[in-house]
Design a protein around this motif. Structure first.
Motif, mmCIF file in Angstrom:
data_model
loop_
_atom_site.group_PDB
_atom_site.id
_atom_site.type_symbol
_atom_site.label_atom_id
_atom_site.label_comp_id
_atom_site.label_asym_id
_atom_site.label_seq_id
_atom_site.Cartn_x
_atom_site.Cartn_y
_atom_site.Cartn_z
ATOM 1 N N VAL A 1 20.992 44.288 37.504
ATOM 2 C CA VAL A 1 21.527 43.173 38.287
ATOM 3 C C VAL A 1 20.629 41.958 38.118
ATOM 4 C CG1 VAL A 1 22.156 42.405 40.607
ATOM 5 C CG2 VAL A 1 22.598 44.757 39.907
ATOM 6 N N SER A 2 19.318 42.183 38.024
ATOM 7 C CA SER A 2 18.349 41.081 37.921
ATOM 8 C C SER A 2 18.324 40.467 36.525
ATOM 9 C CB SER A 2 16.951 41.603 38.236
ATOM 10 O OG SER A 2 16.595 42.637 37.305
ATOM 11 N N GLN A 3 19.015 41.095 35.577
ATOM 12 C CA GLN A 3 19.016 40.520 34.217
ATOM 13 C C GLN A 3 20.437 40.092 33.851
ATOM 14 O OE1 GLN A 3 16.268 43.803 32.537
ATOM 15 N NE2 GLN A 3 15.552 41.965 31.461
ATOM 16 N N MET A 4 21.151 40.847 32.990
ATOM 17 C CA MET A 4 22.472 40.326 32.570
ATOM 18 C C MET A 4 23.601 40.730 33.499
ATOM 19 S SD MET A 4 22.143 40.574 28.428
ATOM 20 C CE MET A 4 23.632 39.626 28.120
ATOM 21 N N ASN A 5 23.362 41.737 34.366
ATOM 22 C CA ASN A 5 24.336 42.064 35.428
ATOM 23 C C ASN A 5 25.770 42.181 34.901
ATOM 24 O OD1 ASN A 5 25.368 42.598 37.992
ATOM 25 N ND2 ASN A 5 25.525 40.430 38.542
ATOM 26 N N LYS A 6 25.957 43.017 33.893
ATOM 27 C CA LYS A 6 27.291 43.170 33.294
ATOM 28 C C LYS A 6 28.276 43.828 34.254
ATOM 29 C CE LYS A 6 26.697 41.544 29.046
ATOM 30 N NZ LYS A 6 27.525 40.475 28.449
ATOM 31 N N GLY A 7 27.755 44.618 35.184
ATOM 32 C CA GLY A 7 28.646 45.224 36.175
ATOM 33 C C GLY A 7 29.240 44.163 37.074
ATOM 34 N N GLY A 8 28.403 43.238 37.502
ATOM 35 C CA GLY A 8 28.887 42.132 38.318
ATOM 36 C C GLY A 8 29.839 41.248 37.542
ATOM 37 N N GLY A 9 29.536 41.037 36.280
ATOM 38 C CA GLY A 9 30.412 40.219 35.441
ATOM 39 C C GLY A 9 31.781 40.830 35.264
ATOM 40 N N ALA A 10 31.813 42.160 35.108
ATOM 41 C CA ALA A 10 33.108 42.832 34.963
ATOM 42 C C ALA A 10 33.932 42.703 36.233
ATOM 43 C CB ALA A 10 32.888 44.303 34.610
ATOM 44 N N ALA A 11 33.278 42.849 37.377
ATOM 45 C CA ALA A 11 33.987 42.718 38.648
ATOM 46 C C ALA A 11 34.504 41.297 38.831
ATOM 47 C CB ALA A 11 33.068 43.095 39.802
ATOM 48 N N GLU A 12 33.684 40.306 38.488
ATOM 49 C CA GLU A 12 34.127 38.909 38.620
ATOM 50 C C GLU A 12 35.295 38.604 37.697
ATOM 51 O OE1 GLU A 12 29.867 36.915 39.995
ATOM 52 O OE2 GLU A 12 30.622 36.650 37.950
ATOM 53 N N ALA A 13 35.293 39.216 36.525
ATOM 54 C CA ALA A 13 36.418 39.017 35.599
ATOM 55 C C ALA A 13 37.708 39.563 36.197
ATOM 56 C CB ALA A 13 36.114 39.691 34.266
ATOM 57 N N ALA A 14 37.615 40.742 36.795
ATOM 58 C CA ALA A 14 38.805 41.333 37.428
ATOM 59 C C ALA A 14 39.293 40.453 38.574
ATOM 60 C CB ALA A 14 38.482 42.732 37.922
ATOM 61 N N LEU A 15 38.377 39.965 39.394
ATOM 62 C CA LEU A 15 38.748 39.113 40.526
ATOM 63 C C LEU A 15 39.379 37.807 40.054
ATOM 64 C CD1 LEU A 15 35.571 39.664 42.718
ATOM 65 C CD2 LEU A 15 37.873 40.617 43.112
ATOM 66 N N SER A 16 38.851 37.280 38.941
ATOM 67 C CA SER A 16 39.439 36.044 38.392
ATOM 68 C C SER A 16 40.881 36.274 37.954
ATOM 69 C CB SER A 16 38.612 35.560 37.195
ATOM 70 O OG SER A 16 37.308 35.255 37.616
ATOM 71 N N LEU A 17 41.168 37.459 37.432
ATOM 72 C CA LEU A 17 42.538 37.766 37.007
ATOM 73 C C LEU A 17 43.468 37.931 38.204
ATOM 74 C CD1 LEU A 17 41.980 40.176 33.993
ATOM 75 C CD2 LEU A 17 42.838 37.836 33.939
ATOM 76 N N VAL A 18 42.939 38.421 39.330
ATOM 77 C CA VAL A 18 43.757 38.483 40.546
ATOM 78 C C VAL A 18 44.159 37.071 40.955
ATOM 79 C CG1 VAL A 18 43.837 39.100 42.991
ATOM 80 C CG2 VAL A 18 42.677 40.607 41.368
ATOM 81 N N ALA A 19 43.185 36.150 40.889
ATOM 82 C CA ALA A 19 43.467 34.757 41.259
ATOM 83 C C ALA A 19 44.525 34.159 40.340
ATOM 84 C CB ALA A 19 42.178 33.942 41.198
ATOM 85 N N ILE A 20 44.426 34.444 39.058
ATOM 86 C CA ILE A 20 45.415 33.936 38.098
ATOM 87 C C ILE A 20 46.792 34.530 38.385
ATOM 88 C CG2 ILE A 20 46.122 34.109 35.667
ATOM 89 C CD1 ILE A 20 43.139 33.775 34.960
ATOM 90 N N LYS A 21 46.784 35.840 38.683
ATOM 91 C CA LYS A 21 48.070 36.512 38.956
ATOM 92 C C LYS A 21 48.727 35.902 40.182
ATOM 93 C CE LYS A 21 49.908 41.226 39.254
ATOM 94 N NZ LYS A 21 49.559 42.673 39.221
#
Ligand SMILES: Nc1c(NC[C@H](O)[C@H](O)[C@H](O)CO)[nH]c(=O)[nH]c1=O
Ligand SMILES: CC(=O)[C@@H](O)COP(=O)(O)O
Length: 169
Positions: free
Chosen positions: A140-160
């Motif tokens: 989480v303190s470095q590239m935080n790819k888990g957080g990035g994946a979750a944010e990507a999913a949330l962004s798609l909800v907003a688009i939908k």
């Protein structure tokens, strides 16, 4: 390392409108320490917008797509459909070609599921050469790819929602 554009996620105001949505998280805990970091990052991103994460665990990345399809259908049948999904895992190349199967097939199956079901999905399955690469990307303190994946999913909800494909709650 090339700078990455994290601004691609939806504006904060839109993400904050996602309070109360249900997010299915399917994690493969093939590497426990990596899984811990990916899940912590994903949970933080989901909870930051007031959404609810429901987490399920499978042995490896190859099991994630099937588990996700099963759990999505179960949620629909219960009358508690998921609004988004996040896949978390880590595939590290070994001595054989199995890496290509695990990495490629899990990604392909998730993409097919997301498009076919119009499912807002974030893929947080790391596909790397070494544990060191995995740790940098998972932390989480470095590239935080888990957080990035979750944010990507949330962004798609907003688009939908913006596309009026999903009633606003
Ligand atoms: N080598 C990795 C695997 N391999 C296991 C598969 O994902 C699967 O569980 C098995 O083939 C049984 O179906 N999984 C990972 O997640 N990461 C790896 O590095
Ligand atoms: C990604 C894998 O399946 C891999 O870690 C398995 O290692 P190997 O190719 O040495 O069997």
């Amino acid at each position: 390392m090339v700078a990455q554009n994290r601004d691609a996620a939806a504006p904060k105001a839109i993400l904050e409108s996602l309070a109360g949505i249900r997010v299915l998280v399917v994690e493969a805990r093939y590497y426990e320490d990596i899984a811990d970091e990916l899940l912590a990052g994903a949970r933080a991103a989901i909870e930051a917008v007031g959404a609810e994460a429901r987490v399920f665990t499978v042995p490896g990345a190859l099991e994630i797509p099937a588990a996700m399809a099963i759990l999505l259908k179960a949620g629909e049948r219960r009358g508690e459909p998921y609004d988004a999904a996040v896949a978390l895992g880590c595939v590290i190349r070994g001595e054989t070609g199995h890496y290509d199967i695990v990495a490629g097939e899990s990604a392909r199956a998730l993409m097919d599921l997301s498009v076919a079901e119009r499912l807002p999905l974030g893929n947080g399955i790391l596909t790397v050469e070494t544990m060191e690469q995995a740790l940098i990307r998972a932390r989480v303190s470095q590239m935080n790819k888990g957080g990035g994946a979750a944010e990507a999913a949330l962004s798609l909800v907003a688009i939908k929602r913006a596309a009026n494909l999903e009633p606003t709650r």
